[in-house]
Write a protein that holds these residues in place. Structure first.
Motif, PDB file in Angstrom:
ATOM      1  N   TYR B  12      -3.399 -11.381   6.824  1.00 12.75           N
ATOM      2  CA  TYR B  12      -3.406  -9.937   7.046  1.00 12.75           C
ATOM      3  C   TYR B  12      -2.968  -9.639   8.475  1.00 12.75           C
ATOM      4  O   TYR B  12      -3.424 -10.278   9.424  1.00 12.75           O
ATOM      5  N   ASP B  40      -0.317  -4.756  -0.002  1.00 11.54           N
ATOM      6  CA  ASP B  40      -1.243  -5.895  -0.020  1.00 11.54           C
ATOM      7  C   ASP B  40      -2.226  -5.756   1.148  1.00 11.54           C
ATOM      8  O   ASP B  40      -2.176  -6.493   2.133  1.00 11.54           O
ATOM      9  N   GLY B  42      -5.502  -5.371   3.644  1.00 17.80           N
ATOM     10  CA  GLY B  42      -6.717  -6.085   4.020  1.00 17.80           C
ATOM     11  C   GLY B  42      -7.727  -5.094   4.602  1.00 17.80           C
ATOM     12  O   GLY B  42      -7.657  -3.887   4.345  1.00 17.80           O
ATOM     13  N   GLU B  46      -9.462  -3.841   1.389  1.00 21.85           N
ATOM     14  CA  GLU B  46      -9.264  -5.100   0.661  1.00 21.85           C
ATOM     15  C   GLU B  46     -10.005  -5.136  -0.668  1.00 21.85           C
ATOM     16  O   GLU B  46      -9.504  -5.666  -1.661  1.00 21.85           O
ATOM     17  N   LYS B  49      -8.293  -3.104  -4.081  1.00 19.37           N
ATOM     18  CA  LYS B  49      -6.877  -3.373  -4.369  1.00 19.37           C
ATOM     19  C   LYS B  49      -6.396  -2.810  -5.706  1.00 19.37           C
ATOM     20  O   LYS B  49      -5.233  -2.505  -5.870  1.00 19.37           O
ATOM     21  N   ASP B 148      -3.276  -0.384  -3.453  1.00 19.20           N
ATOM     22  CA  ASP B 148      -2.968  -1.421  -2.474  1.00 19.20           C
ATOM     23  C   ASP B 148      -1.785  -1.061  -1.574  1.00 19.20           C
ATOM     24  O   ASP B 148      -1.095  -1.941  -1.064  1.00 19.20           O
TER      25      ASP B 148
END
Lengths: 547, 369
Positions: B12, B40, B42, B46, B49, B148
């Motif tokens: 990340y 994607d 973090g 996180e 997602k 996400d």
């Protein structure tokens, strides 16, 4: 004194008057023998000379008979202004002068009771051409650089054939992640964007037609330019049908179906498919009217190739049994697609008209995907023969109509599915590259041209009434005649060479127009590259107005 | 010219890296804006997602409008993150009153029975609805509504935008494995927030440095292809829509995207093993061709990334990599800034007929067109 016959036809009633200088004439007779219209003839004039020889006046007179050239006083054998007499005269003793006071349009109708027929193009010129009010005004500079016309590669090709929308393409992804074709797709030929328009053997002399065919073969095989030529509705020589050069020919069928007997009979012996089939519904020069080949031009070889007797050959205004657009799609397209086993694209040619968009919309929605091109022909298109009233007064300009059709496709998200080809006076100023380029930016995939090809061959006609005698079979330069002595005036090799050279020059010029707007592919629909110096033109065509 | 950059990492990464990447290329842009999209995620995102996050800049009124629409549609908010701003005097930024990053759970009916595709169509419909509702009087700008993914776009000097949002100080709360960013060179169009790259649609992100001389052709064609192809505030939006159309709507492999936007010359198609298919593509999608200098960076819904450039390689791009990170940048100085110790001999300068694709395990592939 003789009574005045005011109804008599005199040279001053004619569109052209012969200017003749007896003092320079050597009486060689070249002009008289060269004039294909019989508009001049030798004559013996009776001259009287009064003279006096002594110191004092003693008038005497002498009569003499002097051979001269005179203009024939006839509404049938009248001077067309072609200027062949001037070309052949060794002493510049003769030539035609335009007669502003002509009464010919009235006289001809009064004396014959018949409609005037002629060839050529529309002769009513009132305003500047629309295309000349448009410029290529969006030039790439700085961060969006122009290309180099000499060094970059350009794709100057246009589609001829039905193009499927991407979501209808019969392709799928194979296990290796590659696209594979599931079934056959409609045939599409990628050809040079300037097609040589449909001029038949019959309208053209066999030598002229042969010269065009030679030029096309040379352009393809020696210059790498896939130029296609449309046969016109008049058949194709059997030897050509059976040769490998057939692949450069688009075969035309019109309402007279002339020549198709031979074409069908030759099918089993064909070694190549033709480039396409073009169904002619209408023609820009004489919309709503069929083809016309007057008996004078129906020579033995024309009778043979078309399978007809010596008579006026009139194609009906309509295809027989053609009642609706849907029927044309279903019957004609299906049968011609089937005739060549769906390997050859079939397109349609119509005259530009207030109704063109409706016709186009109907075709573009064709569920069979068999309409391979929409050839749209405007009022400024040429013809071998038509009634003058049709030529001058019926029809629709091409520029806005082509644009209307393209925008109709855009509105439906169907642009490109039926390629648009435009014609009708393009290249009228001699500069076809610029006209073609502007038409493409307005939405044409390509253009087609006919009259300009004749001018490359040496046609002396123009849009101000000069010559325009293609219908008579008396073409003074051997292009639109079947009389052997006239046809032999045409140097076939020279004509082919002129056409090839013109295409090479035009190719360079097209690149010179593509490079500044930064395009290596044809800018079809790039109307943003154009600007108009006329508000009306800008508004109608939806391009930027500039001043 | 704009400057574009992208970071794809196994770890990340904080957006400060993206700012650094772009800062050194400052001579190539005009400090008129900064935008980034993170995939994607973090940090605080996180654990969410699978749920869609709304990225939006808006007025108070706009925020209320948007929340009402989402509430009416049955979405329930599960998380909200409001970035702490640092409105020092003298910052070159034209900020909106609110920056909203809210994560929602799907409406009950969708949670029970909807498949992935239905959910994706719903998310697009809602975003389009929000955008339309907030468009009037510029109540707000809705950039993305997708699981996400978060988007930030702002007008001003990228350095000051970083300061305003406290993006210069790295932390582990606001991170992602994929970050794409652009600094603007605004030449052709009004400064509109929507005109800033990267652009996002249903999992796809695209950003470009370039011109699209076939913009009008692209726009006219794309407008009828999909309800999500709207806006066209930038000529580069067309590239995103073409990517979405080819990869998602037509479901063709990514390698064919290049054949759509920069088709091979006809003489090369004739020699190609895919001759028949490539000709069909060139015919059917002639109006999606780009003719002009361009470099494109794209991110796919699976978070893999790629880059390619125009048919004449008129716009540069370079790819640098280390063990755990791949960076794409308009200029190599950006990569030097954030990967100073990499082996620069492995840098890739893509060719005009190449796609460079980066998989999620950072395998780099070069595909010849």
């Amino acid at each position: 004194m003789e009574a005045i016959k005011v109804q008599s036809v005199t040279p001053n009633d004619m569109p052209w008057k012969i200017r003749y200088d007896a003092s320079r004439c050597t009486l060689c007779g070249s002009c008289v023998s060269a004039c294909s219209f019989g508009a001049i003839s030798p004559k013996i004039e009776r001259r009287r000379m009064v003279f006096s020889e002594g110191e004092f006046p003693e008038p005497k007179q002498r009569f003499s008979a002097v051979p001269v050239i005179r203009q024939v006083q006839s509404v049938t054998h009248y001077c067309r202004g072609c200027g062949i007499c001037e070309k052949v005269c060794p002493n510049d003793a003769i030539g035609p002068d335009r007669n502003m006071d002509t009464r010919h349009p009235i006289l001809t109708r009064c004396l014959g009771g018949e409609s005037i027929k002629r060839g050529g193009r529309k002769n009513l010129e009132s305003t500047a051409r629309t295309l000349d009010k448009i410029r290529v005004g969006r030039i790439s500079q700085m961060t969006d650089p122009s290309l180099d016309a000499q060094r970059h590669t350009f794709d100057l090709l246009a589609p001829f054939g039905r193009i499927l929308p991407a979501q209808k393409l019969p392709i799928s992804v194979d296990p290796q992640g590659k696209l594979q074709s599931d079934t056959k797709m409609p045939p599409v030929q990628w050809i040079y964007p300037v097609v040589i328009g449909d001029m038949s053997i019959g309208a053209l002399s066999w030598r002229m037609w042969e010269a065009v065919a030679m030029a096309v073969a040379y352009l393809n095989e020696q210059c790498g330019m896939p130029v296609r030529m449309c046969s016109g509705e008049g058949g194709v020589p059997s030897r050509l049908l059976r040769s490998r050069y057939l692949k450069y020919m688009i075969l035309q069928i019109a309402s007279g179906h002339f020549g198709w007997n031979r074409i069908v009979k030759a099918m089993p012996d064909m070694v190549e498919d033709p480039a396409g089939v073009l169904i002619k519904i209408g023609q820009g020069a004489k919309p709503g009217d069929g083809g016309l080949l007057q008996a004078g031009k129906v020579a033995d070889h024309i009778q043979a190739i078309r399978g007809v007797p010596k008579a006026d050959l009139l194609s009906p205004p309509n295809h027989q049994g053609l009642y609706s657009i849907e029927e044309s799609v279903q019957k004609m397209f299906l049968s011609f697609n089937a005739a060549f086993k769906f390997r050859v694209p079939v397109a349609i040619k119509v005259a530009a008209s207030a109704t063109s968009v409706s016709v186009f919309n109907n075709l573009v929605r064709d569920p069979y995907n068999i309409v391979g091109g929409f050839f749209l022909d405007g009022i400024d298109g040429g013809t071998g023969a038509a009634h003058e009233v049709s030529l001058d007064h019926t029809g629709h300009p091409i520029v806005s109509k082509l644009r209307d059709c393209y925008m109709a496709a855009v509105a439906q998200g169907r642009q490109g599915q039926i390629p648009l080809w435009a014609a009708g006076g393009l290249g009228k100023t001699g500069d076809l590259a610029a006209d073609a380029f502007k038409m493409m930016a307005l939405g044409a995939n390509g253009v087609f041209t006919g009259k300009l090809i004749l001018q490359m061959a040496g046609c002396v006609g123009n849009d101000m009434g000069r010559c325009n005698a293609c219908n008579t079979g008396k073409c003074p330069v051997g292009i639109t005649t079947q009389e052997p002595q006239l046809v032999h005036r045409l140097d076939v090799d020279r004509v082919a060479q002129n056409i090839v050279n013109y295409y090479l020059a035009m190719d360079t010029e097209l690149k010179k127009l593509m490079a500044p707007i930064g395009n290596s592919s044809l800018p079809v629909g790039r109307s943003d590259a154009l600007v108009a110096t006329d508000r009306g033109v800008a508004e109608k065509l939806q391009i930027q107005y500039v001043c | 010219m704009c400057r574009i950059g992208a970071i794809k990492s196994l770890n990340y990464t904080h957006p400060s890296q993206a700012l650094l990447l772009m800062q050194s290329q400052q001579k190539g842009h005009d400090n008129s804006g900064f935008a980034m999209i993170m995939h994607d995620l973090g940090g605080i995102f996180e654990s969410y997602k699978h749920l869609p996050t709304l990225s939006m800049a808006c007025t108070d009124e706009g925020l209320k409008l948007a929340e009402d629409i989402l509430h009416a549609a049955g979405f329930q908010r599960v998380m909200q993150w409001v970035p702490e701003t640092n409105p020092q005097p003298g910052l070159d930024i034209i900020a909106m009153p609110n920056y909203v990053f809210e994560t929602f759970d799907y409406p009950k009916a969708y949670k029970r029975s909807a498949d992935q595709k239905e959910k994706e169509e719903l998310l697009l419909d809602i975003r389009l609805q929000l955008r339309a509702a907030l468009e009037k009087d510029e109540q707000g700008f809705v950039y993305s509504f997708w699981p996400d993914v978060v988007t930030l776009k702002e007008i001003g000097d990228p350095r000051d935008i970083g300061t305003y949002f406290n993006l210069w100080e790295a932390d582990d709360r606001f991170t992602a494995k994929v970050i794409t960013a652009q600094c603007r060179q605004n030449t052709n169009y009004d400064i509109v927030r929507y005109a800033a790259h990267p652009f996002f649609l249903q999992g796809y992100t695209a950003l470009a440095n370039g011109e699209n001389t076939f913009y009008l052709k692209n726009v006219e064609f794309q407008s009828k292809l999909h309800r999500g192809y709207i806006g066209f505030e930038s000529d580069s939006q067309c590239f995103l829509y073409s990517l979405h159309y080819v990869h998602r709507e037509l479901n063709w492999p990514l390698s064919y995207f290049k054949h759509v936007i920069t088709p091979l010359p006809f003489q090369d198609i004739e020699r190609h093993s895919d001759r028949e298919q490539l000709l069909a593509i060139r015919q059917s999608l002639a109006h999606l061709e780009i003719n002009g200098p361009n470099t494109i960076i794209g991110v796919l819904p699976d978070n893999s990334m790629f880059t390619c450039c125009d048919a004449k390689k008129l716009r540069p791009v370079v790819i640098g990599r280390s063990e755990d990170t791949v960076v794409i940048s308009s200029e190599v100085c950006g990569i030097n800034e954030i990967l100073p110790d990499r082996n620069w001999e492995t840098d890739i300068y893509p060719n005009e007929r190449e796609v460079v694709a980066i998989s999620n395990d950072l395998e780099v592939q070069r595909w010849k067109q």
